[in-house]
Design a protein around this motif. Structure first.
Motif, mmCIF file in Angstrom:
data_model
loop_
_atom_site.group_PDB
_atom_site.id
_atom_site.type_symbol
_atom_site.label_atom_id
_atom_site.label_comp_id
_atom_site.label_asym_id
_atom_site.label_seq_id
_atom_site.Cartn_x
_atom_site.Cartn_y
_atom_site.Cartn_z
ATOM 1 N N PHE A 303 0.850 -1.191 0.000
ATOM 2 C CA PHE A 303 0.000 0.000 0.000
ATOM 3 C C PHE A 303 0.887 1.243 0.000
ATOM 4 C CE2 PHE A 303 -2.590 -3.161 2.324
ATOM 5 C CZ PHE A 303 -3.791 -3.082 1.642
ATOM 6 N N HIS A 304 0.522 2.241 -0.791
ATOM 7 C CA HIS A 304 1.149 3.555 -0.697
ATOM 8 C C HIS A 304 0.114 4.489 -0.082
ATOM 9 C CE1 HIS A 304 5.000 2.993 -2.733
ATOM 10 N NE2 HIS A 304 4.372 2.110 -3.483
ATOM 11 N N THR A 305 0.372 4.918 1.160
ATOM 12 C CA THR A 305 -0.609 5.729 1.880
ATOM 13 C C THR A 305 -0.228 7.204 1.812
ATOM 14 O OG1 THR A 305 0.554 5.551 3.989
ATOM 15 C CG2 THR A 305 -1.021 3.807 3.462
ATOM 16 N N HIS A 307 -0.190 9.495 4.197
ATOM 17 C CA HIS A 307 0.591 10.056 5.306
ATOM 18 C C HIS A 307 1.644 9.090 5.843
ATOM 19 C CE1 HIS A 307 -2.292 13.259 5.159
ATOM 20 N NE2 HIS A 307 -3.297 12.434 5.404
ATOM 21 N N GLY A 308 1.376 7.788 5.772
ATOM 22 C CA GLY A 308 2.325 6.818 6.347
ATOM 23 C C GLY A 308 3.350 6.296 5.367
ATOM 24 N N GLY A 309 3.316 6.767 4.114
ATOM 25 C CA GLY A 309 4.265 6.266 3.120
ATOM 26 C C GLY A 309 3.931 4.843 2.716
ATOM 27 N N LYS A 310 4.952 4.078 2.377
ATOM 28 C CA LYS A 310 4.754 2.718 1.884
ATOM 29 C C LYS A 310 4.557 1.747 3.047
ATOM 30 C CE LYS A 310 7.025 -0.843 -0.922
ATOM 31 N NZ LYS A 310 8.183 -1.152 -1.777
ATOM 32 N N LEU A 311 3.511 0.936 2.956
ATOM 33 C CA LEU A 311 3.256 -0.130 3.934
ATOM 34 C C LEU A 311 3.251 -1.471 3.218
ATOM 35 C CD1 LEU A 311 0.332 1.386 6.084
ATOM 36 C CD2 LEU A 311 2.756 1.272 6.678
ATOM 37 N N SER A 312 3.948 -2.456 3.788
ATOM 38 C CA SER A 312 4.009 -3.806 3.214
ATOM 39 C C SER A 312 3.238 -4.751 4.123
ATOM 40 C CB SER A 312 5.469 -4.274 3.088
ATOM 41 O OG SER A 312 6.201 -3.394 2.262
ATOM 42 N N LEU A 313 2.061 -5.197 3.652
ATOM 43 C CA LEU A 313 1.238 -6.119 4.441
ATOM 44 C C LEU A 313 1.914 -7.481 4.465
ATOM 45 C CD1 LEU A 313 -1.513 -6.447 5.951
ATOM 46 C CD2 LEU A 313 -2.408 -7.338 3.779
ATOM 47 N N ALA A 314 2.218 -7.973 5.679
ATOM 48 C CA ALA A 314 3.018 -9.197 5.815
ATOM 49 C C ALA A 314 2.317 -10.208 6.702
ATOM 50 C CB ALA A 314 4.388 -8.865 6.404
ATOM 51 N N ARG A 315 2.407 -11.466 6.325
ATOM 52 C CA ARG A 315 1.977 -12.573 7.197
ATOM 53 C C ARG A 315 3.240 -13.179 7.786
ATOM 54 N NH1 ARG A 315 -1.354 -17.239 8.141
ATOM 55 N NH2 ARG A 315 -1.412 -17.167 10.406
ATOM 56 N N VAL A 316 3.328 -13.140 9.106
ATOM 57 C CA VAL A 316 4.490 -13.725 9.785
ATOM 58 C C VAL A 316 4.249 -15.226 9.924
ATOM 59 C CG1 VAL A 316 5.929 -13.699 11.854
ATOM 60 C CG2 VAL A 316 4.910 -11.566 11.008
ATOM 61 N N LEU A 317 5.086 -15.996 9.261
ATOM 62 C CA LEU A 317 4.929 -17.457 9.256
ATOM 63 C C LEU A 317 5.809 -18.131 10.299
ATOM 64 C CD1 LEU A 317 4.887 -17.848 5.379
ATOM 65 C CD2 LEU A 317 2.947 -18.231 6.898
ATOM 66 N N ALA A 318 6.867 -17.443 10.724
ATOM 67 C CA ALA A 318 7.772 -18.013 11.734
ATOM 68 C C ALA A 318 8.568 -16.883 12.364
ATOM 69 C CB ALA A 318 8.723 -19.026 11.102
ATOM 70 N N GLY A 319 8.924 -17.043 13.654
ATOM 71 C CA GLY A 319 9.786 -16.068 14.311
ATOM 72 C C GLY A 319 9.072 -14.787 14.674
ATOM 73 N N ASN A 320 9.876 -13.804 15.098
ATOM 74 C CA ASN A 320 9.350 -12.509 15.525
ATOM 75 C C ASN A 320 9.970 -11.387 14.701
ATOM 76 O OD1 ASN A 320 8.102 -14.020 17.448
ATOM 77 N ND2 ASN A 320 9.277 -13.254 19.193
ATOM 78 N N ALA A 360 1.345 -4.751 9.018
ATOM 79 C CA ALA A 360 1.962 -3.941 7.965
ATOM 80 C C ALA A 360 3.316 -3.451 8.461
ATOM 81 C CB ALA A 360 1.066 -2.769 7.601
ATOM 82 N N PHE A 361 4.360 -3.696 7.673
ATOM 83 C CA PHE A 361 5.694 -3.178 7.961
ATOM 84 C C PHE A 361 5.846 -1.824 7.271
ATOM 85 C CE2 PHE A 361 7.348 -7.823 8.075
ATOM 86 C CZ PHE A 361 6.984 -7.949 9.410
ATOM 87 N N GLY A 362 6.415 -0.856 7.971
ATOM 88 C CA GLY A 362 6.549 0.478 7.415
ATOM 89 C C GLY A 362 7.849 0.710 6.660
ATOM 90 N N ARG A 363 7.745 1.396 5.518
ATOM 91 C CA ARG A 363 8.858 1.970 4.756
ATOM 92 C C ARG A 363 9.949 0.970 4.356
ATOM 93 N NH1 ARG A 363 8.015 7.396 4.770
ATOM 94 N NH2 ARG A 363 6.694 8.217 6.438
ATOM 95 N N LEU A 364 9.548 -0.155 3.815
ATOM 96 C CA LEU A 364 10.518 -1.100 3.224
ATOM 97 C C LEU A 364 10.557 -0.814 1.721
ATOM 98 C CD1 LEU A 364 9.548 -4.400 5.131
ATOM 99 C CD2 LEU A 364 11.311 -2.725 5.719
ATOM 100 N N ASP A 365 11.392 0.153 1.328
ATOM 101 C CA ASP A 365 11.317 0.716 -0.025
ATOM 102 C C ASP A 365 11.569 -0.286 -1.137
ATOM 103 O OD1 ASP A 365 10.642 3.172 0.955
ATOM 104 O OD2 ASP A 365 12.709 3.911 1.053
ATOM 105 N N SER A 366 12.498 -1.235 -0.929
ATOM 106 C CA SER A 366 12.851 -2.148 -2.027
ATOM 107 C C SER A 366 12.055 -3.450 -1.987
ATOM 108 C CB SER A 366 14.350 -2.472 -1.985
ATOM 109 O OG SER A 366 14.641 -3.358 -0.908
ATOM 110 N N LYS A 414 4.213 3.343 -8.643
ATOM 111 C CA LYS A 414 3.626 3.067 -7.325
ATOM 112 C C LYS A 414 2.330 2.269 -7.454
ATOM 113 C CE LYS A 414 5.619 6.911 -4.726
ATOM 114 N NZ LYS A 414 5.354 8.132 -3.933
ATOM 115 N N ILE A 415 1.538 2.602 -8.469
ATOM 116 C CA ILE A 415 0.288 1.852 -8.698
ATOM 117 C C ILE A 415 0.610 0.397 -9.038
ATOM 118 C CG2 ILE A 415 -1.627 1.606 -10.345
ATOM 119 C CD1 ILE A 415 -1.874 4.672 -10.290
ATOM 120 N N ILE A 416 1.673 0.184 -9.825
ATOM 121 C CA ILE A 416 2.076 -1.181 -10.188
ATOM 122 C C ILE A 416 2.585 -1.934 -8.958
ATOM 123 C CG2 ILE A 416 3.793 -2.513 -11.504
ATOM 124 C CD1 ILE A 416 3.470 -0.373 -13.736
ATOM 125 N N GLU A 417 3.267 -1.218 -8.047
ATOM 126 C CA GLU A 417 3.702 -1.863 -6.798
ATOM 127 C C GLU A 417 2.496 -2.356 -6.011
ATOM 128 O OE1 GLU A 417 7.399 -1.032 -4.335
ATOM 129 O OE2 GLU A 417 6.704 0.970 -4.890
#
Length: 682
Positions: A303-305, A307-320, A360-366, A414-417
């Motif tokens: 997601f490109h928001t 005010h919050g910039g780029k957010l990467s929606l993540a499912r944590v499958l293992a670990g912290n 959602a993890f914040g600002r992981l640009d790559s 950004k739309i393609i991302e």
């Protein structure tokens, strides 16, 4: 049931809500949020006040155009629901998000016309081994009885549909249901949980038959249960629930529940079935072959928001994963800048994410959708993901104002991302950018986002077709360039033969010069001049499949130069090629159209009406009731083909196309192409 699967009771689960277009998925999400107390009052799509579909584009069109995310607590367990768009044009979000879900609720209507669309969704879940329930929504509006509805829907599923509930009808109104596993009847209460009642006498026989049918289907995978049924021994209730859970998780059955999301009916039983039967993250990690990994998170969506910039929606499958954790798996090592829970479009900062959480993890640009991240110095295990669907609809796009040209490509990136099923190509031949997607509405929404999110107005038009031209006849021609203007002059003189070559063989230049009539060092310049002209031939298009041979010429010891011979070569072509009977060539595509078998005849008619040639059709492998139609269709006729294919197939047909060959184009259509070209050149 949680401990039985080796997980703590509060291990968070991730559940996808999927289903055909307008089946009520976003309304179901809203009903779940209301029933679990996450919101005070259930909103409606009509009032445009739901948690999901809050974007301007979704509200404007009255449909989901991207993933909706919401996390709730229910009886001590945490669930993140991913409400996926139902339209086939926006299903890339579902394809990406489903990868790391523990299970899915397939929302459908009791409508035979929606069965092909339902099959598309169930097939994807079955192929990927994702446990799923079927929730028959709008049961209060059903025109058929449940004993007829389930057999009607069964062709959409290769797994047995196991009916878990039967509705209670009073005066043509659904007032409640009987739970066949619990052997209890429930009557609906407005804005409150259903109330247990005695099974009405009039329904007792029907309940027994429906329950026995459910047990028979479960017994197909349980010999002990089969023996109990044969011996008329009532199976213990726990045994029935254990079988329902086990056979769901193993992908052997698809349990069927029902209700009305709009009225909040059937929601509690659905949530309880999820709580007791849906697998936890350890089972999902094993399915995805990442069990035992110290850490692993899969990126479901970007997601490109504002005010919050780029957010990467993540499912944590293992670990912290904590705020500030450095992660690997994207193009570069990145540091998480904030961890958030999403409720619709609203991010809320939270603490460390552990296995099972969807955050959602914040600002992981790559980092991009589909990446697998780890929190230690290790190569992450790459989860298997589906390749993006081939685009089926394209429009030439340009910024309306020159100052926005650079901003346009950055905004589209950004739309393609956010939606990798959109792509942008730069056509050098045509001198245009083409925005590609999954259909007309798909691109319309992308263009609306360009304006609403990025403040860029773009103009679009049908993309240009890369016509070519060639020749039918041969000729011999002289090209002479002579110029005298004080001091050194310019002199180049060549004689060439020009002739057609076989289709697809391209351009060839050769020379038969003897005696040095054209010095060897000038011959490459002649070829450059010839090639210069081929960019735009007599008809105004790229010239292909032509052979040119330099056979004679003359030079001047002082005035000849590379530039003079280049010009002579160009002059020879400009004078000779129009004498060679030039003809227009159009690109013809090899097209494969996937459609339900009952629409194949319509598709054949569509192909014929678009100057296509039908090569044949076969049953679509692994898709009962579907055909693959092979054809060759001119590229000019494919521009809006998807619109007609979808119209003929209740929205489920699609196609792939790739370049096959160039074919001569003559007559009225060729005249129109040439007239359009001439008008642009004027």
């Amino acid at each position: 049931m949680g401990q039985a699967q080796g997980q703590p009771a509060r291990s968070a689960r991730c559940i996808a809500l999927v289903g055909p277009y307008l089946s009520g998925k976003t309304t179901l999400l809203e009903a779940i949020l209301a029933r679990t107390g996450a919101i005070g009052r259930q909103g409606t799509m009509a009032a445009k006040n739901t948690v999901g579909d809050a974007s301007a584009e979704a509200r404007h069109h009255g449909m989901s155009v991207e993933l909706n995310v919401a996390t709730v607590d229910f009886l001590g367990d945490s669930y993140t629901f991913l409400d996926c768009p139902g339209s086939i044009e926006f299903q890339a979000d579902a394809a990406n998000a489903l990868a790391a879900c523990d299970g899915a609720i397939v929302v459908c209507e009791p409508d035979e016309k929606k069965v092909p669309a339902l099959q598309l969704i169930l097939k994807q879940l079955e192929d990927r081994g994702i446990p799923h329930f079927l929730f028959i929504n709008k049961i209060d509006k059903a025109e058929a009885r449940i004993r007829d509805i389930v057999p009607m829907l069964q062709p959409a599923s290769t797994r047995p549909l196991v009916l878990r509930q039967v509705p209670i009808w009073e005066n043509d109104i659904v007032t409640g249901f009987i739970d066949l596993a619990l052997e209890r009847a429930f009557v609906y209460r407005e804005h409150a949980p259903s109330e247990v009642i005695t099974i009405p006498d009039a329904l007792a026989d029907g309940e027994k038959q429906a329950r026995f049918s459910m047990l028979e289907k479960l017994a197909d995978y349980d010999d002990e249960l089969m023996e109990q049924l044969l011996e008329d021994v009532p199976p213990p209730r726990d045994k029935v629930f254990d079988d329902l859970s086990k056979e769901l998780r193993e992908g052997l059955i698809c349990p069927v529940l029902m209700g009305s999301a709009e009225n909040g009916n059937g929601i509690l039983r659905l949530l309880k079935a999820l709580r007791h039967e849906a697998p936890f993250v350890a089972t999902t990690a094993k399915r995805l072959k990442v069990e035992g990994a110290p850490s692993c998170a899969y990126i479901l969506k970007t997601f490109h928001t504002a005010h919050g910039g780029k957010l990467s929606l993540a499912r944590v499958l293992a670990g912290n994963f904590a705020d500030g954790t450095t992660v690997q798996g994207g193009a570069d090592d990145e540091r998480i800048s904030g961890i958030f829970t999403l409720m619709g479009q609203e991010p809320t900062k939270r603490g460390e994410a552990k296995a099972g959480d969807t955050v959602a993890f914040g600002r992981l640009d790559s980092v991009k959708t589909g990446d697998t991240l780890v929190a230690e110095k290790a190569k992450p295990a790459k989860l298997e993901t589906l390749p993006p669907s081939q685009p089926v609809f394209g429009l030439a796009i340009a910024a309306k104002e020159k100052k926005d040209e650079v901003k346009l490509t950055a905004a589209i990136a950004k739309i393609i991302e956010e939606d990798p099923s959109i792509s942008l190509t730069h056509s050098q031949d045509m001198g245009e950018m083409v925005l590609w997607g999954q259909g007309e509405m798909h691109l319309r929404v992308a263009l609306e986002k360009l304006t609403s999110k990025y403040g860029i107005d773009a103009s679009t038009r049908p993309r240009q077709i890369p016509y070519k031209e060639t020749i039918r006849k041969s000729t011999e021609v002289r090209g002479r360039h002579k110029k005298q203007s004080g001091g050194h002059g310019q002199f180049g003189d060549v004689v060439v033969t020009i002739g057609p070559r076989p289709r697809g063989s391209g351009f060839e230049f050769s020379d038969e010069i003897t005696g040095g009539v054209v010095p060897k060092n000038y011959i490459p310049s002649v070829e450059i001049g010839v090639r210069d002209y081929l960019h735009s031939g007599p008809l105004g298009f790229n010239v292909v499949d032509v052979g040119v041979c330099l056979i004679d010429g003359s030079y001047h010891s002082v005035d000849s130069s590379d530039m003079a011979f280049r010009q002579a070569g160009r002059i020879a072509m400009s004078e000779g090629l129009p004498q060679c009977s030039p003809v227009l060539l159009e690109p013809v595509m090899a097209v494969e159209i996937a459609v339900p078998s009952d629409a194949t005849a319509k598709i054949n008619g569509i192909i014929s009406s678009r100057r296509g040639q039908i090569l044949g059709f076969d049953a679509r492998p692994g898709w009962p009731g579907w055909d693959l139609v092979q054809a060759q269709i001119p590229e000019a006729e494919i521009q809006n083909l998807i619109v007609e294919v979808r119209s003929a197939t209740a929205g489920v047909g699609t196609f792939t196309a790739k370049f096959d060959h160039l074919a001569e184009l003559t007559g009225k259509i060729a005249d129109q192409v040439l007239a359009t070209r001439a008008a642009k050149a004027a």
